[in-house]
Scaffold this motif. Structure first.
Motif, PDB file in Angstrom:
ATOM      1  N   HIS A  88      -7.105  96.089  24.882  1.00  0.00           N
ATOM      2  CA  HIS A  88      -6.194  95.296  25.650  1.00  0.00           C
ATOM      3  C   HIS A  88      -6.508  94.140  26.351  1.00  0.00           C
ATOM      4  O   HIS A  88      -7.751  93.872  26.530  1.00  0.00           O
ATOM      5  CB  HIS A  88      -5.887  96.256  26.879  1.00  0.00           C
ATOM      6  N   ILE A  89      -5.863  93.274  26.234  1.00  0.00           N
ATOM      7  CA  ILE A  89      -6.280  91.718  26.606  1.00  0.00           C
ATOM      8  C   ILE A  89      -4.874  91.265  27.527  1.00  0.00           C
ATOM      9  O   ILE A  89      -3.758  91.696  27.165  1.00  0.00           O
ATOM     10  CB  ILE A  89      -6.674  90.509  25.556  1.00  0.00           C
ATOM     11  N   ARG A  90      -5.227  90.553  28.645  1.00  0.00           N
ATOM     12  CA  ARG A  90      -4.082  90.120  29.599  1.00  0.00           C
ATOM     13  C   ARG A  90      -4.127  88.426  29.699  1.00  0.00           C
ATOM     14  O   ARG A  90      -5.366  88.199  29.971  1.00  0.00           O
ATOM     15  CB  ARG A  90      -3.997  90.569  30.719  1.00  0.00           C
ATOM     16  N   THR A  91      -3.214  87.811  29.278  1.00  0.00           N
ATOM     17  CA  THR A  91      -3.461  86.239  29.461  1.00  0.00           C
ATOM     18  C   THR A  91      -2.391  85.730  30.655  1.00  0.00           C
ATOM     19  O   THR A  91      -1.431  86.707  30.919  1.00  0.00           O
ATOM     20  CB  THR A  91      -3.063  85.567  28.168  1.00  0.00           C
ATOM     21  N   PRO A  92      -2.637  84.890  31.412  1.00  0.00           N
ATOM     22  CA  PRO A  92      -1.618  84.193  32.055  1.00  0.00           C
ATOM     23  C   PRO A  92      -0.445  84.021  31.878  1.00  0.00           C
ATOM     24  O   PRO A  92      -0.271  83.674  30.505  1.00  0.00           O
ATOM     25  CB  PRO A  92      -2.485  82.753  32.878  1.00  0.00           C
ATOM     26  N   ILE A  93       0.546  84.175  32.644  1.00  0.00           N
ATOM     27  CA  ILE A  93       2.136  83.812  32.532  1.00  0.00           C
ATOM     28  C   ILE A  93       2.089  82.416  32.378  1.00  0.00           C
ATOM     29  O   ILE A  93       2.942  81.871  31.560  1.00  0.00           O
ATOM     30  CB  ILE A  93       3.059  84.323  33.399  1.00  0.00           C
ATOM     31  N   VAL A  94       1.388  81.629  33.207  1.00  0.00           N
ATOM     32  CA  VAL A  94       1.538  80.103  32.979  1.00  0.00           C
ATOM     33  C   VAL A  94       0.306  79.316  32.044  1.00  0.00           C
ATOM     34  O   VAL A  94      -0.829  79.794  32.289  1.00  0.00           O
ATOM     35  CB  VAL A  94       1.479  79.442  34.301  1.00  0.00           C
ATOM     36  N   GLU A  95       0.704  78.568  31.256  1.00  0.00           N
ATOM     37  CA  GLU A  95      -0.329  78.009  30.478  1.00  0.00           C
ATOM     38  C   GLU A  95      -0.013  76.328  30.200  1.00  0.00           C
ATOM     39  O   GLU A  95       1.005  75.864  30.688  1.00  0.00           O
ATOM     40  CB  GLU A  95      -0.397  78.379  29.003  1.00  0.00           C
ATOM     41  N   GLN A  96      -0.983  75.559  29.795  1.00  0.00           N
ATOM     42  CA  GLN A  96      -0.693  73.979  29.621  1.00  0.00           C
ATOM     43  C   GLN A  96       0.283  73.868  28.542  1.00  0.00           C
ATOM     44  O   GLN A  96       0.367  74.733  27.886  1.00  0.00           O
ATOM     45  CB  GLN A  96      -2.001  73.481  29.355  1.00  0.00           C
ATOM     46  N   THR A  97       1.159  73.154  28.802  1.00  0.00           N
ATOM     47  CA  THR A  97       2.287  72.899  27.996  1.00  0.00           C
ATOM     48  C   THR A  97       1.862  72.461  26.581  1.00  0.00           C
ATOM     49  O   THR A  97       2.321  72.892  25.479  1.00  0.00           O
ATOM     50  CB  THR A  97       3.259  71.925  28.423  1.00  0.00           C
ATOM     51  N   ARG A  98       0.787  71.790  26.532  1.00  0.00           N
ATOM     52  CA  ARG A  98       0.257  71.239  25.136  1.00  0.00           C
ATOM     53  C   ARG A  98      -0.205  72.557  24.254  1.00  0.00           C
ATOM     54  O   ARG A  98      -0.368  72.243  22.971  1.00  0.00           O
ATOM     55  CB  ARG A  98      -0.740  70.381  25.418  1.00  0.00           C
ATOM     56  N   LEU A  99      -0.467  73.713  24.979  1.00  0.00           N
ATOM     57  CA  LEU A  99      -1.043  74.605  23.949  1.00  0.00           C
ATOM     58  C   LEU A  99       0.254  75.152  23.198  1.00  0.00           C
ATOM     59  O   LEU A  99      -0.003  75.696  22.050  1.00  0.00           O
ATOM     60  CB  LEU A  99      -1.287  75.852  25.120  1.00  0.00           C
ATOM     61  N   PHE A 100       1.155  75.180  23.720  1.00  0.00           N
ATOM     62  CA  PHE A 100       2.402  75.625  22.994  1.00  0.00           C
ATOM     63  C   PHE A 100       3.043  74.616  21.897  1.00  0.00           C
ATOM     64  O   PHE A 100       3.439  75.037  20.907  1.00  0.00           O
ATOM     65  CB  PHE A 100       3.579  76.112  23.733  1.00  0.00           C
ATOM     66  N   LYS A 101       2.907  73.478  22.352  1.00  0.00           N
ATOM     67  CA  LYS A 101       3.326  72.325  21.521  1.00  0.00           C
ATOM     68  C   LYS A 101       2.519  72.286  20.240  1.00  0.00           C
ATOM     69  O   LYS A 101       2.936  72.096  19.322  1.00  0.00           O
ATOM     70  CB  LYS A 101       3.328  70.866  22.324  1.00  0.00           C
ATOM     71  N   ARG A 102       1.025  72.514  20.574  1.00  0.00           N
ATOM     72  CA  ARG A 102       0.107  72.502  19.344  1.00  0.00           C
ATOM     73  C   ARG A 102       0.359  73.788  18.462  1.00  0.00           C
ATOM     74  O   ARG A 102       0.388  73.925  17.333  1.00  0.00           O
ATOM     75  CB  ARG A 102      -1.288  72.153  19.856  1.00  0.00           C
TER      76      ARG A 102
END
Length: 425
Positions: free
Chosen positions: A41-55
């Motif tokens: 199991h892994i959990r990540t934050p709900i909020v991330e830097q926008t550039r993570l998703f753009k890339r």
């Protein structure tokens, strides 16, 4: 003056108690299956830097262009986004914490995602996904294992059969060659392209194949096939994957129109589809994305995974008549006036033994209490009356027809009651 009621944001729904049993059933089956196949199991934050998703997702996509909830943090100026999916976040976490240093990892997650799209049945602006990512595994055996796992999950959830559609995207060089062939084909039919297809013609032509526009179906059906542009290694990867699925009796169809428009996808791509939810029939999608870890700054490593919209799966479970057992408690304690402390003491003894217990609150008439006990779905009623209290005992009554001694009331010590209930709840 009437106070205005505040309602939930459109497309962001509450989970009400009546829906909880279905959610809990799904969560239990999905998480236990992940453990069965060795996923952590892994959990990540709900909020991330926008550039993570753009890339990670790509700037020329509907998700990034139209659907992400993005904002500037007023405290420090950071450009942030609510996560629209979780693969990019899991890859980011793997890179940041060097999770692949000791070897490949099998990871699973479950949680909320956010996309600003038109709400419809099973699709919301805050929705939930269950997904798995296998990182560091190169061969088609890992792809096949995930498909076997999903086939097992559908059976556990009571929604089988679900149709598996499969395709091979090849490697980047294969798709570059195909991209040129596809552009030439669509350029010759520009008069038929709709607005979306015209916009994607040079930026993301593979996505045109995924159009739902009925006026373009003949055009895309007659388009050159990606398979004809695949290299021998890519064709062999697909053949090896198909051989495993056939050996394990997994039914599938190869759908040449099943594509992904982003460069980091390669080789396997798949979707599980149902005809019971209307036009939006895909409940799970996934595939291989070997280049992504390197694109996000990590050391190159192969990877494959999938994600499913939980709300969509729950809708399908309802369509298939799946109704998990629902009860507020295992034991409902009814008690005579002035005997609350006796009832509380007995309830705490049951809870010490991990037996879910509710003490009646409200009308003190035994008839009303027993009606409430039955309505709660409890398996047993524990009765604390004047006679039982005087004898230092409790009454125990089975409330369900499938239980031994249904309708009869036994008089027991609390220790005997705890022992008996421990065997039946």
């Amino acid at each position: 003056m009437a106070i205005e009621k505040i309602q939930a944001i459109r497309g962001m729904s509450d989970m009400l108690p009546e829906d909880a049993p279905l959610w809990h059933f799904f969560e239990k089956e999905a998480s236990s299956l992940a453990k069965l196949y060795g996923y952590q199991h892994i959990r990540t934050p709900i909020v991330e830097q926008t550039r993570l998703f753009k890339r990670g997702i790509g700037e020329v996509t509907d998700i990034v262009e139209k659907e992400m909830y993005s904002f500037v943090d007023s405290l420090n100026g950071d450009e942030l986004s609510l996560r629209p999916e979780n693969t990019a976040s899991v890859v980011r976490a793997c890179i940041e914490h060097n999770l692949l240093y000791e070897g490949p990892k099998r990871l699973w997650y479950m949680g909320p995602m956010f996309r600003h799209e038109r709400p419809q049945r099973g699709r919301y602006r805050q929705f939930h996904q269950f997904g798995m990512e296998a990182m560091g595994f190169k061969g088609p055996d890992t792809d096949a294992e995930q498909l076997l796992m999903l086939n097992r999950l559908w059976k556990r959830l009571g929604i089988a059969p679900v149709r598996l559609e499969l395709n091979c995207l090849g490697q980047l060089e294969d798709r570059k060659a195909y991209r040129e062939v596809l552009i030439q084909y669509f350029e010759a039919h520009k008069d038929i392209l709709d607005e979306d297809a015209s916009r994607r013609l040079y930026s993301n032509p593979l996505r045109i194949l995924d159009t739902k526009n009925p006026d373009m179906q003949d055009l895309v059906n007659n388009a050159p096939k990606l398979y004809d542009s695949l290299g021998e290694e890519s064709k062999q990867f697909l053949a090896d994957l198909e051989a495993i699925l056939k050996a394990e009796g997994i039914d599938y169809v190869v759908n040449p129109r099943l594509v992904r428009g982003l460069d980091y996808y390669n080789l396997t791509v798949f979707e599980w589809v149902t005809d019971k939810l209307g036009a939006q029939g895909t409940i799970c999608g996934g595939g291989r994305y070997d280049p992504l870890i390197g694109m996000l700054g990590g050391r190159d490593a192969p990877a494959c995974g999938f994600a499913m919209g939980i709300e969509r799966v729950l809708e399908l479970m309802k369509e298939c008549g799946v109704k998990p057992e629902s009860r507020e408690c295992d034991v409902y304690v009814v008690w005579d006036k002035a005997l609350y402390l006796n009832a509380l003491s007995a309830a705490e003894r049951l809870r010490d033994a991990d037996i879910a217990t509710i003490i009646h609150s409200g009308s003190m008439k035994f008839g009303n209490q027993m009606k409430r006990a039955d309505a709660s779905g409890a398996l047993y009623a524990l009765v604390i009356g004047a006679d039982e209290a005087a004898a230092g005992k409790v009454g125990l009554k089975a409330l369900r027809e499938n239980l031994e001694g249904y309708g009869e009331q036994k008089t027991l010590t609390i220790d005997e009651a705890v022992s008996l209930l421990g065997q039946h709840v």
